[in-house]
Design a protein around this motif. Structure first.
Motif, mmCIF file in Angstrom:
data_model
loop_
_atom_site.group_PDB
_atom_site.id
_atom_site.type_symbol
_atom_site.label_atom_id
_atom_site.label_comp_id
_atom_site.label_asym_id
_atom_site.label_seq_id
_atom_site.Cartn_x
_atom_site.Cartn_y
_atom_site.Cartn_z
ATOM 1 N N TYR B 25 41.719 -61.716 -15.530
ATOM 2 C CA TYR B 25 41.827 -60.599 -16.457
ATOM 3 C C TYR B 25 42.447 -61.041 -17.770
ATOM 4 N N SER B 26 42.211 -60.219 -18.768
ATOM 5 C CA SER B 26 42.833 -60.403 -20.070
ATOM 6 C C SER B 26 43.237 -59.026 -20.562
ATOM 7 N N VAL B 27 44.540 -58.822 -20.729
ATOM 8 C CA VAL B 27 45.035 -57.515 -21.151
ATOM 9 C C VAL B 27 46.150 -57.685 -22.163
ATOM 10 N N SER B 28 46.339 -56.641 -22.933
ATOM 11 C CA SER B 28 47.520 -56.556 -23.780
ATOM 12 C C SER B 28 48.435 -55.539 -23.119
ATOM 13 N N GLY B 29 49.591 -55.954 -22.778
ATOM 14 C CA GLY B 29 50.503 -55.076 -22.072
ATOM 15 C C GLY B 29 50.406 -55.271 -20.573
ATOM 16 N N ASN B 30 50.902 -54.301 -19.840
ATOM 17 C CA ASN B 30 50.895 -54.398 -18.379
ATOM 18 C C ASN B 30 49.486 -54.179 -17.831
ATOM 19 N N PRO B 31 49.074 -55.010 -16.891
ATOM 20 C CA PRO B 31 47.727 -54.846 -16.330
ATOM 21 C C PRO B 31 47.705 -53.790 -15.227
ATOM 22 N N TYR B 32 46.677 -52.972 -15.259
ATOM 23 C CA TYR B 32 46.390 -52.022 -14.184
ATOM 24 C C TYR B 32 45.034 -52.440 -13.621
ATOM 25 N N LEU B 33 45.039 -53.033 -12.451
ATOM 26 C CA LEU B 33 43.863 -53.705 -11.903
ATOM 27 C C LEU B 33 43.369 -53.012 -10.643
ATOM 28 N N PHE B 34 42.066 -53.008 -10.476
ATOM 29 C CA PHE B 34 41.439 -52.298 -9.361
ATOM 30 C C PHE B 34 40.294 -53.138 -8.785
ATOM 31 N N TRP B 35 40.035 -52.929 -7.511
ATOM 32 C CA TRP B 35 38.834 -53.456 -6.877
ATOM 33 C C TRP B 35 38.032 -52.300 -6.290
ATOM 34 N N TYR B 36 36.713 -52.368 -6.542
ATOM 35 C CA TYR B 36 35.783 -51.388 -5.989
ATOM 36 C C TYR B 36 34.655 -52.115 -5.282
ATOM 37 N N VAL B 37 34.060 -51.458 -4.300
ATOM 38 C CA VAL B 37 32.914 -52.008 -3.591
ATOM 39 C C VAL B 37 31.744 -51.048 -3.736
ATOM 40 N N GLN B 38 30.553 -51.609 -3.898
ATOM 41 C CA GLN B 38 29.356 -50.784 -4.038
ATOM 42 C C GLN B 38 28.311 -51.242 -3.034
ATOM 43 N N TYR B 39 27.926 -50.328 -2.149
ATOM 44 C CA TYR B 39 26.848 -50.596 -1.221
ATOM 45 C C TYR B 39 25.539 -50.159 -1.875
ATOM 46 N N PRO B 40 24.403 -50.693 -1.454
ATOM 47 C CA PRO B 40 23.119 -50.386 -2.094
ATOM 48 C C PRO B 40 22.881 -48.889 -2.226
ATOM 49 N N ASN B 41 22.498 -48.489 -3.428
ATOM 50 C CA ASN B 41 22.170 -47.083 -3.712
ATOM 51 C C ASN B 41 23.327 -46.133 -3.394
ATOM 52 N N ARG B 42 24.535 -46.625 -3.528
ATOM 53 C CA ARG B 42 25.703 -45.782 -3.275
ATOM 54 C C ARG B 42 26.648 -45.862 -4.475
ATOM 55 N N LEU B 47 38.902 -49.715 -3.326
ATOM 56 C CA LEU B 47 39.486 -50.563 -2.282
ATOM 57 C C LEU B 47 40.999 -50.676 -2.407
ATOM 58 N N LEU B 48 41.451 -51.042 -3.605
ATOM 59 C CA LEU B 48 42.884 -51.221 -3.804
ATOM 60 C C LEU B 48 43.173 -51.338 -5.287
ATOM 61 N N LYS B 49 44.478 -51.309 -5.592
ATOM 62 C CA LYS B 49 44.899 -51.401 -6.987
ATOM 63 C C LYS B 49 46.224 -52.122 -7.081
ATOM 64 N N TYR B 50 46.447 -52.729 -8.240
ATOM 65 C CA TYR B 50 47.754 -53.275 -8.572
ATOM 66 C C TYR B 50 48.261 -52.554 -9.809
ATOM 67 N N ILE B 51 49.457 -51.995 -9.663
ATOM 68 C CA ILE B 51 50.097 -51.332 -10.803
ATOM 69 C C ILE B 51 51.382 -52.074 -11.166
ATOM 70 N N THR B 52 52.215 -52.246 -10.188
ATOM 71 C CA THR B 52 53.454 -52.976 -10.376
ATOM 72 C C THR B 52 54.013 -53.298 -9.004
ATOM 73 N N GLY B 53 55.024 -54.150 -8.963
ATOM 74 C CA GLY B 53 55.669 -54.405 -7.680
ATOM 75 C C GLY B 53 55.154 -55.638 -6.978
ATOM 76 N N ALA B 65 44.600 -58.081 -2.040
ATOM 77 C CA ALA B 65 44.405 -58.810 -3.290
ATOM 78 C C ALA B 65 45.743 -59.359 -3.740
ATOM 79 N N GLU B 66 45.671 -60.531 -4.351
ATOM 80 C CA GLU B 66 46.880 -61.189 -4.814
ATOM 81 C C GLU B 66 46.908 -61.222 -6.330
ATOM 82 N N PHE B 67 47.924 -60.601 -6.878
ATOM 83 C CA PHE B 67 48.120 -60.590 -8.323
ATOM 84 C C PHE B 67 48.914 -61.822 -8.709
#
Lengths: 114, 117
Positions: B25-42, B47-53, B65-67
């Motif tokens: 990733y490339s961000v200015s400031g604190n990163p708010y990161l997410f993972w999503y999964v997409q199945y065919p035609n859906r 899945l999960l997120k990283y905010i802090t901690g 996921a490992e930040f």
């Protein structure tokens, strides 16, 4: 649990026609986002609404407009359709516009322009 | 400007083996990161997120996921892959740092995960 509802699921239109896509967010969600996903591409942000006011705008053509109604559902209106508008259109909702909130996506509307 | 990159178009894994789907990733400031999964035609499923901690974030379906701030990475992992994990995975970053200003997601290009029996 209730999910985001989008209608219609499939839509076929001819060039220069108009289309209206509807999105019903998860109950008590006040923020709605619209994304466009072309074939083999990642979703691209179009526009979002928080508490019925437009909160952000992305790469949405001037031919498109959208609004969020008092019951928080949203509609994306598309006019003068072009072949390149053929895509999967997703609506997502979240509870509040906070940056930490995840967005929950609907199943999408597949628009085909012929 | 905020952006994410997924360097691999496709990842192939044998069932039962660990899997990793990469994201930087490339961000200015604190990163708010997410993972999503997409199945065919859906639609996309969160899945999960990283905010802090804690740098190791646990999510749905056994994914984690490992930040890593020094490497600006947020790789998705699972200790033991299932055939049913085969899908398209998107890493995403929050596109704005202003609260209640829409908080659009900016997605990576997506990685097609294929798990073979």
């Amino acid at each position: 649990a209730a999910g985001v509802i989008q209608s219609p699921r499939h839509l076929i239109k001819e060039k220069r026609e108009t289309a209206t896509l509807k999105c019903y967010p998860i109950p008590r969600h006040d923020t709605v986002y619209w994304y466009q996903q072309g074939p083999g591409q990642d979703p691209q942000f179009l526009i979002s609404f928080y508490e019925k006011m437009q909160s952000d705008k992305g790469s949405i053509p001037d031919r498109f407009s959208a609004q969020q109604f008092s019951d928080y559902h949203s509609e994306l209106n598309m006019s003068s359709l072009e072949l390149g508008d053929s895509a999967l259109y997703f609506c997502a909702s979240s509870s509040g516009g906070g940056l930490h909130r995840e967005q929950y996506f609907g199943p999408g509307t597949r628009l085909t322009v012929t | 400007a905020q952006s994410v990159a997924q360097p691999e178009d496709q990842v192939n894994v044998a069932e039962g083996n660990p899997l990793t789907v990469k994201c930087t990733y490339s961000v200015s400031g604190n990163p708010y990161l997410f993972w999503y999964v997409q199945y065919p035609n859906r639609g996309l499923q969160f899945l999960l997120k990283y905010i802090t901690g804690d740098n190791l974030v646990k999510g749905s379906y056994g994914f984690e996921a490992e930040f890593n701030k020094s490497q600006t990475s947020f790789h998705l992992k699972k200790p033991s892959a299932l055939v049913s994990d085969s899908a398209l995975y998107f890493c995403a970053v929050r596109g704005t740092v202003i609260y209640n200003q829409g908080g659009k997601l900016i997605f990576g290009q997506g990685t097609e995960l294929s798990v073979k029996p």
